[in-house]
Every structure is written in structure tokens, then in C-alpha cells.
Motif scaffolding. Structure first.
Motif, mmCIF file in Angstrom:
data_model
loop_
_atom_site.group_PDB
_atom_site.id
_atom_site.type_symbol
_atom_site.label_atom_id
_atom_site.label_comp_id
_atom_site.label_asym_id
_atom_site.label_seq_id
_atom_site.Cartn_x
_atom_site.Cartn_y
_atom_site.Cartn_z
ATOM 1 N N ASN A 1 0.881 -1.163 0.000
ATOM 2 C CA ASN A 1 0.000 0.000 0.000
ATOM 3 C C ASN A 1 0.921 1.215 0.000
ATOM 4 O O ASN A 1 1.161 1.826 1.044
ATOM 5 C CB ASN A 1 -0.911 0.001 1.224
ATOM 6 N N PRO A 2 1.467 1.564 -1.168
ATOM 7 C CA PRO A 2 2.486 2.619 -1.206
ATOM 8 C C PRO A 2 1.880 3.987 -0.970
ATOM 9 O O PRO A 2 0.675 4.194 -1.172
ATOM 10 C CB PRO A 2 3.035 2.506 -2.631
ATOM 11 N N PRO A 3 2.697 4.963 -0.532
ATOM 12 C CA PRO A 3 2.189 6.337 -0.402
ATOM 13 C C PRO A 3 1.780 6.856 -1.768
ATOM 14 O O PRO A 3 2.478 6.648 -2.751
ATOM 15 C CB PRO A 3 3.389 7.114 0.161
ATOM 16 N N PHE A 4 0.614 7.491 -1.819
ATOM 17 C CA PHE A 4 0.151 7.968 -3.128
ATOM 18 C C PHE A 4 -0.315 9.417 -3.079
ATOM 19 O O PHE A 4 -1.269 9.808 -3.716
ATOM 20 C CB PHE A 4 -0.954 7.071 -3.689
ATOM 21 N N ALA A 5 0.381 10.203 -2.285
ATOM 22 C CA ALA A 5 0.091 11.634 -2.254
ATOM 23 C C ALA A 5 1.320 12.387 -2.747
ATOM 24 O O ALA A 5 2.417 12.178 -2.262
ATOM 25 C CB ALA A 5 -0.260 12.079 -0.846
ATOM 26 N N GLY A 6 1.119 13.240 -3.717
ATOM 27 C CA GLY A 6 2.227 14.079 -4.162
ATOM 28 C C GLY A 6 2.835 13.617 -5.469
ATOM 29 O O GLY A 6 2.367 12.689 -6.126
ATOM 30 N N SER A 7 3.910 14.295 -5.849
ATOM 31 C CA SER A 7 4.603 14.002 -7.100
ATOM 32 C C SER A 7 6.084 14.265 -6.907
ATOM 33 O O SER A 7 6.504 14.930 -5.960
ATOM 34 C CB SER A 7 4.047 14.868 -8.239
ATOM 35 N N LEU A 8 6.889 13.724 -7.816
ATOM 36 C CA LEU A 8 8.338 13.861 -7.751
ATOM 37 C C LEU A 8 8.851 14.644 -8.947
ATOM 38 O O LEU A 8 8.262 14.612 -10.031
ATOM 39 C CB LEU A 8 9.001 12.471 -7.730
ATOM 40 N N ASP A 9 9.966 15.324 -8.764
ATOM 41 C CA ASP A 9 10.624 15.982 -9.886
ATOM 42 C C ASP A 9 11.257 14.933 -10.784
ATOM 43 O O ASP A 9 11.614 13.838 -10.342
ATOM 44 C CB ASP A 9 11.712 16.941 -9.380
ATOM 45 N N ASP A 10 11.451 15.312 -12.055
ATOM 46 C CA ASP A 10 12.091 14.392 -12.985
ATOM 47 C C ASP A 10 13.465 13.975 -12.490
ATOM 48 O O ASP A 10 13.879 12.822 -12.649
ATOM 49 C CB ASP A 10 12.214 15.054 -14.369
ATOM 50 N N GLU A 11 14.196 14.942 -11.895
ATOM 51 C CA GLU A 11 15.552 14.644 -11.433
ATOM 52 C C GLU A 11 15.555 13.651 -10.280
ATOM 53 O O GLU A 11 16.553 12.981 -10.018
ATOM 54 C CB GLU A 11 16.269 15.930 -11.004
ATOM 55 N N SER A 12 14.431 13.573 -9.548
ATOM 56 C CA SER A 12 14.360 12.710 -8.364
ATOM 57 C C SER A 12 13.846 11.312 -8.684
ATOM 58 O O SER A 12 13.802 10.464 -7.811
ATOM 59 C CB SER A 12 13.440 13.345 -7.310
ATOM 60 N N THR A 13 13.456 11.083 -9.933
ATOM 61 C CA THR A 13 12.813 9.824 -10.295
ATOM 62 C C THR A 13 13.758 8.940 -11.085
ATOM 63 O O THR A 13 14.473 9.411 -11.977
ATOM 64 C CB THR A 13 11.552 10.108 -11.138
ATOM 65 N N ALA A 14 13.758 7.647 -10.751
ATOM 66 C CA ALA A 14 14.607 6.690 -11.455
ATOM 67 C C ALA A 14 14.274 6.677 -12.946
ATOM 68 O O ALA A 14 13.103 6.656 -13.332
ATOM 69 C CB ALA A 14 14.414 5.295 -10.864
ATOM 70 N N LYS A 15 15.299 6.684 -13.767
ATOM 71 C CA LYS A 15 15.107 6.783 -15.217
ATOM 72 C C LYS A 15 14.410 5.549 -15.787
ATOM 73 O O LYS A 15 13.648 5.658 -16.744
ATOM 74 C CB LYS A 15 16.464 6.982 -15.906
ATOM 75 N N ASP A 16 14.672 4.358 -15.216
ATOM 76 C CA ASP A 16 14.037 3.173 -15.772
ATOM 77 C C ASP A 16 12.534 3.164 -15.517
ATOM 78 O O ASP A 16 11.772 2.545 -16.259
ATOM 79 C CB ASP A 16 14.699 1.895 -15.260
ATOM 80 N N LEU A 17 12.071 3.860 -14.466
ATOM 81 C CA LEU A 17 10.638 3.983 -14.242
ATOM 82 C C LEU A 17 10.023 4.969 -15.219
ATOM 83 O O LEU A 17 8.911 4.754 -15.722
ATOM 84 C CB LEU A 17 10.356 4.421 -12.793
ATOM 85 N N GLN A 18 10.749 6.041 -15.514
ATOM 86 C CA GLN A 18 10.255 7.019 -16.489
ATOM 87 C C GLN A 18 10.154 6.408 -17.876
ATOM 88 O O GLN A 18 9.365 6.858 -18.712
ATOM 89 C CB GLN A 18 11.187 8.245 -16.514
ATOM 90 N N GLN A 19 10.948 5.379 -18.151
ATOM 91 C CA GLN A 19 10.872 4.711 -19.457
ATOM 92 C C GLN A 19 9.576 3.921 -19.595
ATOM 93 O O GLN A 19 9.066 3.732 -20.697
ATOM 94 C CB GLN A 19 12.077 3.772 -19.629
ATOM 95 N N ILE A 20 9.040 3.457 -18.473
ATOM 96 C CA ILE A 20 7.776 2.722 -18.512
ATOM 97 C C ILE A 20 6.608 3.687 -18.644
ATOM 98 O O ILE A 20 5.716 3.498 -19.473
ATOM 99 C CB ILE A 20 7.614 1.864 -17.237
ATOM 100 N N VAL A 21 6.608 4.736 -17.826
ATOM 101 C CA VAL A 21 5.532 5.714 -17.871
ATOM 102 C C VAL A 21 6.104 7.084 -17.511
ATOM 103 O O VAL A 21 6.755 7.240 -16.477
ATOM 104 C CB VAL A 21 4.366 5.311 -16.928
ATOM 105 N N LYS A 22 5.880 8.048 -18.353
ATOM 106 C CA LYS A 22 6.396 9.399 -18.142
ATOM 107 C C LYS A 22 5.427 10.162 -17.254
ATOM 108 O O LYS A 22 4.366 10.622 -17.699
ATOM 109 C CB LYS A 22 6.568 10.106 -19.494
ATOM 110 N N THR A 23 5.760 10.280 -15.987
ATOM 111 C CA THR A 23 4.874 10.940 -15.036
ATOM 112 C C THR A 23 5.655 11.357 -13.805
ATOM 113 O O THR A 23 6.760 10.863 -13.562
ATOM 114 C CB THR A 23 3.717 10.002 -14.619
ATOM 115 N N LYS A 24 5.055 12.257 -13.022
ATOM 116 C CA LYS A 24 5.624 12.655 -11.740
ATOM 117 C C LYS A 24 4.795 12.124 -10.573
ATOM 118 O O LYS A 24 5.177 12.296 -9.424
ATOM 119 C CB LYS A 24 5.679 14.194 -11.655
ATOM 120 N N LYS A 25 3.669 11.498 -10.882
ATOM 121 C CA LYS A 25 2.751 11.048 -9.833
ATOM 122 C C LYS A 25 3.268 9.766 -9.177
ATOM 123 O O LYS A 25 3.540 8.765 -9.852
ATOM 124 C CB LYS A 25 1.351 10.821 -10.416
ATOM 125 N N THR A 26 3.359 9.785 -7.846
ATOM 126 C CA THR A 26 3.953 8.656 -7.133
ATOM 127 C C THR A 26 3.132 7.376 -7.282
ATOM 128 O O THR A 26 3.695 6.285 -7.361
ATOM 129 C CB THR A 26 4.103 8.987 -5.636
#
Length: 511
Positions: free
Chosen positions: A288-313
Motif C-alpha cells: 500500500n504505497p504512499p500515493f500523495a504528491g509528485s516527484l521531480d524528474d531529477e528525483s525519479t529513477a530513469k528506468d521507471l520514467q521509461q515505462i511511464v512518463k509521469t511525476k505522480k507517485t
């Protein structure tokens, strides 16, 4: 759930620590956890003493040696406050910090080094300010009967609620009955490698360990190899809060898992590919991961951004689960309702990946009151199986099972009073198990007006992969017949006459 009596007891303990100078809510729960841990160690040792007395054998794996008797809760609680403070600060606390280490007392050692518990405890600090505060808290904790495992869970639930109310970190505990449902639906086996990438106090991992002991005790303890696998290789949890790591490690140790992999990791910031041991490693994810807020592009793992381009946790965690699961691995996770129907490109892309590229099994819609009083957001449980690497479609989704959970056995207001006669959880589990055993035939005749039903993949795809139950549920409307207006007006006139007659009688009495 939390009773009024237990609430008032914890409130008094909390106030004692607050007035004693421990004002950070997270520090309060951490210090209370240490004391509960110390108390539980004494209880476990007492149980082993009683077993040894019955069997006439030496104590099996004693926690305390004979020369350490003064470190036991039952001993030092009877001493004067100043002596108690010195014993706990200078002897008991250092003792619990070394549990599980190669050279320290207790079990749960790792052949290659110290246990994760002892690793996280290295930075633990005893913060009780005065002998008076410690003695007061010990007396109050001792008055709480914690023989029932649920009571310990209630303590954590209520204390974590105080953290959320105080605005610190925002942790809140997933209700035990929801965790138990998710564990029983996924039915862990001794061959599973289980992970919670946002483990907090390790509630999901503990529930999974208890399920394995109930259902597979013989397989777990049949040999030293299988026992070691259970204690060291089965359970994996990540968190980036060192306090939660300490609490989670203590929690696992108290529940008999000697050396789980509970470690510091910012799950969304560190690329899975940077840690080669984690990519496609796990066969079961419960979270049940935290699902409030968003992350900056610089703070997000690149391999996750390759799956889906988003800032939403909430979307990034879903992408993470797909990266962590091995082929054939399954997941039961809690998501906010927005994931099910969000209209952004990222939302649609991720839902399409789940439905088209993997085997998407079920959506269980939960009422918004499930997480009260800590959060009122509407959520759902998603269950799916990974059938192929992300981006390399294997599929497997034929029909998706939807269930409209309307009651979970507790009132849906802030009080969350027990209502055992109002719970859909037994029905959810029974229907799910029938689906696993009989296939879709078990639910094929269910209508869209009922609480559970199946929806073909093609229909979901035609709705932009919308997974909200309201998109597919049909509502039956009952025709209601009303009296003609003339009859209603006649009835109103009669009531007016009765009111006037009553008023005249009252006026006559007052003259």
C-alpha cells in the motif's frame, strides 16, 4: 479495532512523554516501540521457561542468560525509578541493540555479518529524559494486556494515526483485516520471494509470514536450509525512513522472522537496474504505497520514467512493481481511485500495460471509509500477474473480475466501530478462491447489477482501459408509485385541521 479504553491509555502515555520533553510524534512512537519490544522479549523468554519446565529440557534458545535476569522487564519494573532508568539506559538498551549481531546476545545471525535488525539499531537513541518519565510510562504500558496480537496492532494503528494527525511524514497503517484479505487472496507459498517496496512497520510482510506458518509450517521447518530460507531470503522490505526501518525490523523479529531483508532504499529514486539483485527478483508484491504528491524528474529513477512518463507517485510505484516482479510473479496492491479512471496519457498508458501486456486479474473497489480516521480517499485493490517483460507484450488478460466492496466489518465513519455482521470480506475471498479453482465459469452467470461480475478485456479496451467499477456496473431502479396530488392535498388538509384542533385545545387549557 481501537477501543475507547485503549485510546485513553495511549493518550495518557503520550501526554506523559510529551510533558517530559519528547515532542516529536515520531520520536514518541519510536521510544514506545523500544519499550514494547523489551516487554515482549521478557514475555517470549517466560514462554520458553515454561516450556522447559514442562518438558524437563534446557531452555530452547534463551533470550536472556542467567546473569542477565535484571535486564528483563518483569525484574526492572519493580525497581526504584533512578535504578530503573540506569538499568534501561546503560544495560537493557545496549542489549537490544546487539540482538542478532554476530558477537551479541540472542539469535538471528547472518553468516556474512550482522542482521538487518542490528544494522538499523546501531543509530537508535534512548531518549527518555528522566527516571520519573520512564517509570511512569513503564507502569502505564505494564497495565495494558498485550497477550492478544491484535492489541499490538491496535497500538501501532492508533500511534501512527497520531503521526498523521500531527502532519509528520503522513504514515498511516493499512487495516489488518484488509492486509489479511490481500495475503489470503495471493496465498503465499514457501517458494515465494515476497517484497513490499514501501514497507513502513512491515505489516504486509508480517501477515505473509503468519500465513506461511499457518499453512506451510511443515515445509518451512523440515530442514535447516528451509528454515534459513524462510528467515533470511523470503521477506524483503524497503523504506527511506530510518525510524520506520527500525520499527519494521523489531516488528519482524518479534513475529519470529530472524533476519529479513529490511533496508534503506528510496524506491522511486534509485533505479532498479542500478541494483541488479532487485530487477525481476520477486514472485509476490504486497503493498500500500504512499500515493500523495509528485516527484521531480531529477528525483525519479530513469528506468521507471521509461515505462511511464509521469511525476505522480501512485503511477511510478505501479511501474516499479512491474520492474521488480519476475515473470509469473503476482501482485496485490492498493491504489487510489484516480489510477482507475485518470484521463492523462500516463494513466491510460499504465492501465493499457497492465491489461494488454500482463494478466490483469481483478479490481476490488473499497469504500472511502476503510482508512478513516487517517484518510478518507477512495481506494481499490488491484491483483495482476506479470507475464512478460515491460514493453514485450505477453498478455493473458481475458476477463477482469470486479467486486464492489460495500462493508468491511466496521462502520465507515471516524469511529470505525466493529460491525462483524456487515462484512463483504468472506464473500470476496470465497468468490476469488472459486475463480482460481473453477476459472471464469464460477462468475459467468453473475449480472452487472450484482456486487461482483466479469468484464471482457475488449470492453475495457473500448473504454480507454477505464478500470473503475462504476463504468461497468448496472444499477437497477425500482419504480415508485405515488398517490395522486389530489389525495396528497386532502391528506395535508386533514393534518392541518388536526393541528388547528390541537392548538385550540391547548389555548383552552392555558386560559
Amino acid at each position: 479495532m481501537i477501543t475507547g479504553e485503549l485510546k485513553s491509555k495511549i493518550d495518557r502515555i503520550w501526554d506523559s512523554m510529551w510533558s517530559g520533553g519528547i515532542s516529536n510524534p515520531l520520536s514518541v512512537i519510536e521510544q514506545l516501540t523500544y519499550l514494547l519490544f523489551i516487554k515482549r522479549l521478557d514475555e517470549l523468554h517466560t514462554l520458553r521457561e515454561r516450556k522447559a519446565a514442562r518438558t524437563g529440557q534446557p531452555i530452547d534458545e534463551p533470550i536472556f542468560q542467567s546473569y542477565q535476569s535484571k535486564l528483563r522487564w518483569s525484574r526492572f519494573k519493580e525497581t526504584a525509578p533512578e535504578q530503573m532508568f540506569a538499568t534501561v539506559k546503560d544495560e537493557v538498551f545496549p542489549f537490544i541493540k546487539t540482538l542478532g549481531s554476530r558477537n551479541g546476545p540472542g539469535g538471528g545471525t547472518d553468516a556474512e555479518g550482522d542482521s538487518t535488525y542490528s544494522h538499523h539499531m546501531r543509530d537508535a537513541i534512548f531518549m527518555m529524559p528522566t527516571p520519573r518519565v520512564l517509570a511512569n510510562v513503564v507502569d502505564q504500558l505494564d497495565a495494558i494486556d498485550m497477550a492478544d496480537a491484535d492489541t499490538k496492532g491496535d497500538l501501532y494503528e492508533y500511534m501512527l494515526g497520531k503521526i498523521a494527525q500531527a502532519g509528520t511524514n503522513g504514515q498511516f497503517r493499512t487495516p489488518r483485516h484488509i492486509i489479511k484479505l490481500m495475503v489470503e487472496m495471493t496465498a503465499p507459498t514457501p517458494n515465494d520471494v515476497i517484497c513490499d517496496p514501501a514497507c513502513g512497520t512491515a505489516g504486509f510482510l508480517i501477515a505473509a509470514s503468519e500465513h506461511l506458518r499457518r499453512q506451510h509450517a511443515e515445509a518451512i521447518y523440515k530442514s535447516e536450509t528451509s528454515r534459513r530460507r524462510f528467515n533470511e531470503d523470503t521477506f524483503h522490505g524497503f523504506d527511506f525512513d530510518s525510524t520506520m526501518l527500525r520499527i519494521g525490523s523489531m516488528n519482524m523479529l518479534l513475529h519470529g522472522v530472524e533476519n529479513p531483508d529490511i533496508r534503506y532504499k528510496d524506491s522511486l529514486a534509485q533505479s532498479v537496474s542500478d541494483d541488479g539483485n532487485d530487477a525481476e527478483r520477486y514472485s509476490l508484491i504486497l503493498a500500500n504505497p504512499p500515493f500523495a504528491g509528485s516527484l521531480d524528474d531529477e528525483s525519479t529513477a530513469k528506468d521507471l520514467q521509461q515505462i511511464v512518463k509521469t511525476k505522480k507517485t501512485e503511477l511510478l510505484f505501479l511501474a516499479l512493481f512491474l520492474r521488480l516482479l519476475q515473470i509469473g510473479g503476482r501482485a496485490a496492491i492498493i491504489v487510489p481511485d484516480g489510477v482507475l479512471f485518470g484521463s492523462s496519457k500516463a494513466h491510460k498508458t499504465l492501465r493499457q500495460i497492465l491489461v494488454e501486456d500482463q494478466k490483469f486479474d481483478a479490481v476490488i473497489s473499497m469504500p472511502s471509509g476503510v482508512f478513516k480516521p487517517y484518510a478518507g480517499v477512495s481506494t481499490a485493490i488491484l491483483l495482476f500477474t506479470k507475464t512478460g517483460p515491460v514493453g514485450q507484450s505477453r498478455g493473458g488478460t481475458d476477463q477482469v473480475w470486479f467486486y464492489d466492496m460495500r462493508a468491511d466489518g466496521f462502520s465507515l465513519d471516524d469511529r470505525r466501530s466493529p460491525q462483524p455482521d456487515k462484512s463483504d470480506l468472506p464473500d470476496i475471498l470465497a468468490r476469488w478462491q472459486a475463480l482460481r479453482a473453477q476459472g471464469h465459469d464460477a462468475e459467468a452467470e453473475r449480472k452487472r447489477t450484482e456486487q461482483s461480475f466479469l468484464v471482457p478485456k475488449a470492453e475495457i479496451a473500448g473504454n480507454d482501459y477505464d478500470l473503475s467499477i462504476n463504468r461497468y456496473k448496472e444499477v437497477e431502479y425500482e419504480a415508485v408509485e405515488y398517490d395522486p396530488p389530489a389525495v396528497i392535498l386532502e391528506r395535508l388538509a386533514k393534518l392541518d385541521a388536526e393541528i388547528a384542533e390541537g392548538r385550540e385545545a391547548l389555548e383552552a387549557l392555558l386560559q
